[in-house]
Write a protein that holds these residues in place. Structure first.
Motif, PDB file in Angstrom:
ATOM      1  N   GLN A  66       0.764  -1.165   0.007  1.00 21.73           N
ATOM      2  CA  GLN A  66       0.074   0.061   0.064  1.00 21.73           C
ATOM      3  C   GLN A  66       0.905   1.308   0.005  1.00 21.73           C
ATOM      4  O   GLN A  66       2.007   1.146   0.653  1.00 21.73           O
ATOM      5  CB  GLN A  66      -1.138   0.049   1.263  1.00 21.73           C
ATOM      6  N   ASP A  67       0.488   2.435  -0.871  1.00 21.02           N
ATOM      7  CA  ASP A  67       1.304   3.737  -0.700  1.00 21.02           C
ATOM      8  C   ASP A  67       1.397   4.124   0.628  1.00 21.02           C
ATOM      9  O   ASP A  67       2.339   4.648   1.106  1.00 21.02           O
ATOM     10  CB  ASP A  67       0.349   4.429  -1.684  1.00 21.02           C
ATOM     11  N   SER A  90      -1.449  10.271   0.901  1.00 20.88           N
ATOM     12  CA  SER A  90      -1.394   9.028  -0.127  1.00 20.88           C
ATOM     13  C   SER A  90      -2.811   8.923  -0.914  1.00 20.88           C
ATOM     14  O   SER A  90      -3.619   9.679  -0.444  1.00 20.88           O
ATOM     15  CB  SER A  90      -1.425   7.775   0.894  1.00 20.88           C
ATOM     16  N   CYS A  93      -3.421   3.519  -3.171  1.00 22.18           N
ATOM     17  CA  CYS A  93      -2.808   2.664  -4.156  1.00 22.18           C
ATOM     18  C   CYS A  93      -2.208   1.555  -3.713  1.00 22.18           C
ATOM     19  O   CYS A  93      -1.727   1.632  -2.500  1.00 22.18           O
ATOM     20  CB  CYS A  93      -2.228   3.450  -5.058  1.00 22.18           C
ATOM     21  N   VAL A  95       0.970  -1.157  -5.039  1.00 22.72           N
ATOM     22  CA  VAL A  95       2.001  -1.029  -6.124  1.00 22.72           C
ATOM     23  C   VAL A  95       2.777  -2.254  -5.570  1.00 22.72           C
ATOM     24  O   VAL A  95       2.930  -2.797  -4.559  1.00 22.72           O
ATOM     25  CB  VAL A  95       3.186   0.065  -6.255  1.00 22.72           C
ATOM     26  N   TRP A 102      12.415  -0.011  -1.875  1.00 21.48           N
ATOM     27  CA  TRP A 102      11.604   1.282  -2.137  1.00 21.48           C
ATOM     28  C   TRP A 102      11.656   2.299  -0.947  1.00 21.48           C
ATOM     29  O   TRP A 102      11.573   3.421  -1.214  1.00 21.48           O
ATOM     30  CB  TRP A 102      10.115   0.992  -2.480  1.00 21.48           C
ATOM     31  N   CYS A 129       1.547  10.508  -2.984  1.00 16.08           N
ATOM     32  CA  CYS A 129       1.599   9.294  -3.860  1.00 16.08           C
ATOM     33  C   CYS A 129      -0.149   9.676  -4.623  1.00 16.08           C
ATOM     34  O   CYS A 129      -1.044  10.069  -3.699  1.00 16.08           O
ATOM     35  CB  CYS A 129       1.286   7.834  -3.308  1.00 16.08           C
ATOM     36  N   VAL A 136       0.904   4.958 -10.681  1.00 14.02           N
ATOM     37  CA  VAL A 136       0.934   5.564  -9.313  1.00 14.02           C
ATOM     38  C   VAL A 136       2.262   6.358  -9.260  1.00 14.02           C
ATOM     39  O   VAL A 136       3.526   5.657  -9.516  1.00 14.02           O
ATOM     40  CB  VAL A 136       0.936   4.319  -8.512  1.00 14.02           C
ATOM     41  N   PHE A 138       4.826   8.462  -7.034  1.00 13.04           N
ATOM     42  CA  PHE A 138       5.298   9.127  -6.005  1.00 13.04           C
ATOM     43  C   PHE A 138       6.233  10.415  -6.028  1.00 13.04           C
ATOM     44  O   PHE A 138       7.160  10.386  -7.057  1.00 13.04           O
ATOM     45  CB  PHE A 138       6.329   7.947  -5.350  1.00 13.04           C
ATOM     46  N   GLU A 209       0.059   0.621 -11.354  1.00 15.79           N
ATOM     47  CA  GLU A 209      -0.754   0.193 -10.095  1.00 15.79           C
ATOM     48  C   GLU A 209      -1.106  -1.253 -10.138  1.00 15.79           C
ATOM     49  O   GLU A 209      -1.466  -1.749 -11.140  1.00 15.79           O
ATOM     50  CB  GLU A 209      -1.940   1.096 -10.199  1.00 15.79           C
TER      51      GLU A 209
END
Length: 231
Positions: A66-67, A90, A93, A95, A102, A129, A136, A138, A209
């Motif tokens: 989850q973002d 956020s 989303c 990813v 990340w 995000c 998606v 960032f 996404e």
């Protein structure tokens, strides 16, 4: 510094300040100054990936994330008391990324933003995000000192520092953005950096996404691609 968390949650690798003259990553220890003095030809475009193991098949542990979880974990990983504290936005989303890498990337981008904001009253940082055209996106945005236009094309080169005295005083070594670029590249993404001197900087990374139907497919592929967090 760059830290990658192992499966037990402990740091698996770290990039220490080059003043200590040592880069430590899994199974590799290189004394940079000694190699450079001996005529070692370092190519940041090709040598970063092997050093981090990103050139190996299966190097990434891709899982749906989850973002909001990624952004909040990034903020929690920052040094205690570091400022400005980022604002987090956020979009709900999901990813598919290597979670630890990340977060490492976002952490280093945020630390750079904090350094750029030092000494500037009212400077702020936003970790955001959002969805854009099926991607998606960032972003790490700061209202700090900005980057001179002449330096902007080179900021992802290893060991390149826009303000050397300021970067070293803050503990920087000029490697962080190069590693961030490699992490993004390993995910099939790219760092997009826009900046205006005395106004601020925005770094953007876009990945596809993971839709709800695709999450079920990923989950059925086996234990390697497992869920590390609840949706």
């Amino acid at each position: 510094m760059l830290f990658r968390s192992g499966k037990d949650g402990k740091p698996e690798a770290k990039l220490v300040n080059l003043k200590k003259d040592l880069l430590i990553i899994p199974n590799v220890a290189i004394h940079f100054n000694r190699e450079i003095n001996n005529g070692f030809a370092y190519n940041p475009q090709t040598d970063m990936a092997p050093l981090m193991g990103l050139d190996q098949a299966g190097a990434l542990e891709l899982v749906p994330c989850q973002d909001a979880g990624l952004l909040l974990q990034t903020v929690r990983s920052l040094p205690q008391g570091s400022t400005p504290v980022p604002r987090v936005i956020s979009a709900g989303c999901v990813v598919q990324v290597d979670r630890s890498l990340w977060v490492d990337m976002l952490r280093n981008l945020t630390l750079n933003a904090q350094r750029a904001c030092q000494g500037i009253e009212g400077a702020a940082i936003t970790l955001r995000c959002e969805r854009r055209a099926g991607q998606v996106v960032f972003t790490v945005t700061d209202t700090g000192c900005g980057i001179p236009a002449a330096d902007l094309p080179r900021v992802t080169e290893a060991f390149y520092m826009v303000d050397k005295s300021r970067s070293r005083a803050a503990g920087g070594s000029g490697v962080g953005l190069a590693l961030c670029a490699r992490i993004a590249g390993a995910h099939g993404a790219k760092l997009e950096i826009t900046s205006t001197e005395h106004v601020g900087t925005t770094v953007t990374i876009a990945v596809p996404e993971v839709l709800p139907s695709e999450r079920l497919t990923i989950k059925s592929q086996g234990p390697k691609q497992n869920f590390r967090e609840k949706f």
